[in-house]
Design a protein around this motif. Structure first.
Motif, short mmCIF file in Angstrom:
data_model
loop_
_atom_site.label_atom_id
_atom_site.label_comp_id
_atom_site.label_asym_id
_atom_site.label_seq_id
_atom_site.Cartn_x
_atom_site.Cartn_y
_atom_site.Cartn_z
N MET A 294 -37.61 7.00 -6.82
CA MET A 294 -36.22 7.29 -6.49
C MET A 294 -35.37 6.05 -6.75
N GLN A 295 -34.14 6.27 -7.17
CA GLN A 295 -33.23 5.15 -7.39
C GLN A 295 -32.33 4.99 -6.17
N VAL A 296 -32.20 3.75 -5.70
CA VAL A 296 -31.29 3.42 -4.62
C VAL A 296 -30.44 2.23 -5.06
N MET A 297 -29.35 2.00 -4.34
CA MET A 297 -28.53 0.84 -4.64
C MET A 297 -29.12 -0.42 -4.03
N MET A 298 -28.86 -1.55 -4.67
CA MET A 298 -29.06 -2.82 -3.99
C MET A 298 -28.12 -2.84 -2.80
N SER A 299 -28.42 -3.65 -1.80
CA SER A 299 -27.67 -3.50 -0.55
C SER A 299 -27.26 -4.82 0.08
N TYR A 300 -26.19 -4.74 0.86
CA TYR A 300 -25.80 -5.82 1.75
C TYR A 300 -26.45 -5.56 3.10
N ASP A 301 -26.35 -6.49 4.02
CA ASP A 301 -26.87 -6.26 5.36
C ASP A 301 -25.71 -6.20 6.35
N GLU A 302 -25.72 -5.15 7.16
CA GLU A 302 -24.61 -4.90 8.08
C GLU A 302 -24.41 -6.01 9.10
N VAL A 303 -25.48 -6.70 9.46
CA VAL A 303 -25.39 -7.77 10.46
C VAL A 303 -25.29 -9.14 9.79
N LEU A 304 -26.19 -9.44 8.88
CA LEU A 304 -26.23 -10.75 8.22
C LEU A 304 -24.92 -11.05 7.50
N HIS A 305 -24.31 -10.05 6.88
CA HIS A 305 -23.13 -10.27 6.04
C HIS A 305 -21.82 -9.89 6.72
#
Length: 343
Positions: free
Chosen positions: A153-164
């Motif tokens: 499955m293809q997913v997006m690269m991601s940011y982190d809701e807490v870290l960023h």
């Protein structure tokens, strides 16, 4: 759900923060790093290079022994999540499959692209043993299936809701992290990032550079006055993005990138995203409204000069990008939930 998570557990790593996102979703996550058992083998530069180039194949017996040990003292998992997977070969996967639960591979590199030579030898041999593989690039799907993958499955690269999470008050950003145009990233041989940035500088743009290995550039003498320091993490990383009027996102052509994690992290943090005009970037953001794009260093310079002279337009695009990235649901929690729902 009880999850056995095999990935880098250093608190500065993206792997650790992905495991933290799984915990925030309510799962009980036991995280172990396969690197722990091979530290002795990787101490010297020669040893590190040898095992990297040979795909860690000569360390497999040691890693299987390590896996056997941790499995004996870890609660029986409902799911095994392998992050990266470059250290785990066929025998490691056979050992994991003995537990009788799904095994997921998440890898945001491009193992089938060939840039890293033999680095992914062990991983590629083990592809058929994973129940689900999450990839970041459409081109990887067919390539993994050709290697025997059961489900991709293809997913997006991601940011982190807490870290960023951005600073709530921009006045709290230290002055050393404020800039006109910022680039945060590593100097990479053959990628010509140094030539690109030097073009901007020669066009009169004040670029601030953070990242590793930049003194290796043949243009170091010209770039040195713009170099602000090494790799950034934590609040410093947030500050450098949020403190810049414009943030550059440069791709890795060797990795066949059409976007990167920065493509999501920069807008989420609250930076104005300025990147190469690719099909993926244009699908993600409306050009001139949520991000700005270019096809050459010369065009990038024109775009930056225009924005630096237009405070209102910059703020409008910056806010548009932040709103859009939230709609894209590209956070670690979003992506982890999507993978678990799929399996």
């Amino acid at each position: 759900m009880e999850i056995l998570y095999l990935g880098d557990n250093s608190k500065t790593s993206t792997s650790f923060h992905r495991a933290s996102a799984l915990s925030r979703l309510g799962h009980n996550v036991n995280i172990y790093s396969p690197k722990d058992c091979i530290n002795e083998n990787m101490k010297s530069m020669l040893g590190n290079l040898f095992h990297y180039r040979t795909g860690y194949r000569f360390l497999q017996k040691k890693i299987v022994k390590w896996l056997t040990d941790i499995l004996s003292k870890t609660p029986k998992p409902d799911l095994i999540w392998v992050n990266s997977g470059e250290l785990l070969g066929v025998d490691c996967l056979k050992k994991l499959k003995e537990l009788g639960c799904p095994v997921v591979l998440y890898n945001n590199d491009d193992p089938t692209g060939g840039r890293d030579k033999g680095r992914f030898y062990s991983l590629l041999k083990a592809i058929p043993y994973y129940d689900l593989i999450a990839v970041m690039r459409e081109i990887n799907i067919a390539e993994y299936k050709a290697l025997g993958a059961k489900k991709v499955m293809q997913v997006m690269m991601s940011y982190d809701e807490v870290l960023h999470k951005p600073f709530s008050n921009i006045d709290d950003i230290p002055p050393q992290f404020k800039s006109d145009v910022a680039f945060i990233g590593t100097w990479m041989r053959f990628e010509k990032r140094d030539e690109f940035i030097l073009t901007l500088i020669n066009k009169g743009i004040n670029v601030s550079i953070w990242g590793g290995r930049w003194p290796k550039s043949k243009y170091w003498n010209q770039l040195k006055p713009h170099y602000k320091g090494g790799a950034l993490g934590g609040k410093d990383y947030i500050a450098a993005i949020q403190g810049a009027k414009i943030c550059l996102g440069l791709l890795s052509k060797g990795n066949r990138d059409l976007y990167t994690r920065r493509s999501l992290e920069i807008p989420f943090i609250g930076g104005l995203f300025c990147a190469e005009r690719t099909s993926t970037h244009m699908d993600m953001y409306a050009e001139g409204e949520e991000a700005v794009f270019w096809s050459s260093a010369e065009e990038c310079a024109e775009v930056c000069l225009n924005l630096l002279n237009n405070d209102n337009l910059r703020e409008q695009i910056r806010k548009g990008g932040r709103e859009k990235v939230l709609k894209l649901k590209g956070g670690n929690e979003d992506i982890c939930k999507k993978i678990i729902d799929n399996i």
